[in-house]
Design an enzyme around this catalytic site. Structure first.
Site, mmCIF file in Angstrom:
data_model
loop_
_atom_site.group_PDB
_atom_site.id
_atom_site.type_symbol
_atom_site.label_atom_id
_atom_site.label_comp_id
_atom_site.label_asym_id
_atom_site.label_seq_id
_atom_site.Cartn_x
_atom_site.Cartn_y
_atom_site.Cartn_z
ATOM 1 N N GLU A 167 42.492 47.810 41.585
ATOM 2 C CA GLU A 167 43.991 47.624 42.041
ATOM 3 C C GLU A 167 45.168 48.492 41.201
ATOM 4 O OE1 GLU A 167 44.704 43.502 42.546
ATOM 5 O OE2 GLU A 167 42.797 43.052 43.777
ATOM 6 N N ASN B 3 37.562 49.790 42.301
ATOM 7 C CA ASN B 3 37.999 48.938 43.444
ATOM 8 C C ASN B 3 39.264 48.699 43.863
ATOM 9 O OD1 ASN B 3 36.522 46.745 44.730
ATOM 10 N ND2 ASN B 3 37.603 45.170 43.762
ATOM 11 N N HIS C 179 40.224 42.076 52.395
ATOM 12 C CA HIS C 179 40.746 40.760 52.582
ATOM 13 C C HIS C 179 41.469 40.836 53.794
ATOM 14 C CE1 HIS C 179 39.490 39.018 48.812
ATOM 15 N NE2 HIS C 179 39.793 40.146 48.044
ATOM 16 N N GLU D 167 34.835 42.361 48.699
ATOM 17 C CA GLU D 167 35.406 41.178 48.665
ATOM 18 C C GLU D 167 35.752 40.699 49.925
ATOM 19 O OE1 GLU D 167 38.661 40.970 45.839
ATOM 20 O OE2 GLU D 167 37.803 42.324 44.402
ATOM 21 N N ASP E 20 36.504 38.800 53.349
ATOM 22 C CA ASP E 20 36.949 37.806 54.070
ATOM 23 C C ASP E 20 37.935 37.721 55.012
ATOM 24 O OD1 ASP E 20 39.126 37.805 52.496
ATOM 25 O OD2 ASP E 20 38.593 36.063 51.063
#
Ligand code: G3I
Length: 342
Positions: free
Chosen positions: A146, A192, A228, A260, A262
């Protein structure tokens, strides 16, 4: 007699229902993973489901700077080691997350007022120690997490420029990759990020950095795509745009990994929402399955019993493929079918 009934039952079960996510992913040479808090391994339902369905794990928090390096001369490897042991016992691989981030930094570092030269030494030591400790045990690292803003500018924070480690632009990212490579030359090294899965200013900035690094031989192996999501894709993260971004990155010779995933829902979710969630999981897994250089699909947790979503997004949750009692949700079936190419 009993044996005959058992044999009949075994042969009558369709193959699709005897194959777990990890069987189906392995058949495609893809790692199927999930983030884990190691203390949850003591819960039998958690451990059983994890080992049955996944062949990759990543510590959700344990390897971040604050938890693993709580004082200048102190490292806490115990939780990460416990997960590595579990993974080895169940023939799973381990991803490492993360070495350079703006979050979850220890107080000694946040309040330390270090000069860039001191910070450079601290980061070099940290990377050497942590990557060195897990060399041969962690196959891939989110070296930097990030570092870009939504508009594509570099984030201004401790490691980059406030005060930074004395390097301009993406120099701190390059340096971190070089240190990680020195500590474990066999580990795959990733950058990432979130909201950079499709086509937008942030993914463009990451693409340009990746192209520059590949041209100059900086040890970057891949880009991690956090993913996400909610059930509605934003305009820049439709399946088509994600596919296009994966394509341009993998054409540079890089891997991409979903790191990651979801899909959050308002709670309690309706049946329709669960179906829409399944559809979103399906299209994302499908994008990975169609690109031979997409090498891992990882969810951020796997059971609604444990997820970061309700803590940071009040009113939302139910984001994962298993419910809080480890029962598969429609999303689970959707992932399985997408892994089968359906
Ligand atoms: O461990 C401490 C505990 O000692 C303390 O008593 C308690 C009090 O609040 O906090 C505990 O730490 C929490 C930690 O999770 C472990 O549960 C932190 O407060 C909390 O902030 C932390 O949240 C994590 C978050 O990153 C921090 O930004 C989430 O679990 C974790 O899922 C989340 O993961 C991030 C990825 O690393 C990067 N991408 C986004 C993703 C979701 O935010």
């Amino acid at each position: 007699m009993r044996l005959a009934v058992l044999m009949a039952a075994i042969f009558l079960i369709p193959a699709a229902y005897t194959q777990t996510l990890r069987d189906l992913a392995a058949a495609r040479n893809i790692h199927i993973g999930t983030a884990v808090t190691p203390s949850h391994l003591n819960e039998p339902g958690f451990a059983k489901t994890l080992a049955r369905e996944f062949n990759q794990v990543e510590p959700e928090n344990s390897l971040k700077f604050g938890p693993i390096h709580p004082a200048l001369d102190k490292y806490d490897f115990a939780p990460g080691d416990a997960l590595v042991t579990f993974a080895q016992e169940h023939q799973m691989v381990v991803r490492g997350h993360t070495l350079v981030w703006h979050n979850q930094l220890p107080n000694w570092l946040k309040t330390g007022e270090h000069t860039p030269a001191e910070l450079k030494q601290i980061l070099q030591d940290h990377i050497a120690k942590v990557v060195g400790h897990y060399a041969g045990k962690v196959y891939a690292w989110d070296v930097v997490n990030e570092a870009f803003e939504t508009n594509g500018a570099l984030r201004k924070y401790l490691w980059s420029s406030a005060p930074g480690i004395g390097l301009e632009g993406t120099g701190f990212i390059e340096q971190a990759l070089r240190w990680a490579h020195a500590a474990d030359p066999k580990a795959k090294l990733f950058y990432n990020d979130y909201s950079a899965e499709g086509m937008n200013a942030k993914s463009e900035a990451i693409y340009r950095m990746a192209r520059d690094f590949k041209e100059r031989g900086v040890p970057l192996d891949g880009i991690g795509m956090q993913m996400h999501f909610g059930i509605k894709a934003s305009g820049d993260a439709t399946a088509g745009k994600i596919e296009a971004n994966f394509k341009r990155l993998t054409e540079l010779g890089l891997e991409v990994q979903i790191t990651e995933l979801d899909v959050k829902l308002p709670v309690p979710p309706t049946e329709d929402m669960l179906k829409a969630q399944a559809a979103r999981y399906s299209e994302i897994v499908g994008v990975c399955v169609r690109n031979p250089h997409c090498t891992a699909i990882q969810t951020w947790g796997f059971t609604d019993r444990y997820s970061w979503i309700p803590h940071q997004n009040p009113g939302f949750g139910a984001a994962l493929p298993f419910d809080a009692d480890y029962q598969p949700k429609p999303a689970y079936g959707a992932i399985r079918e997408a892994l089968q190419g359906k």
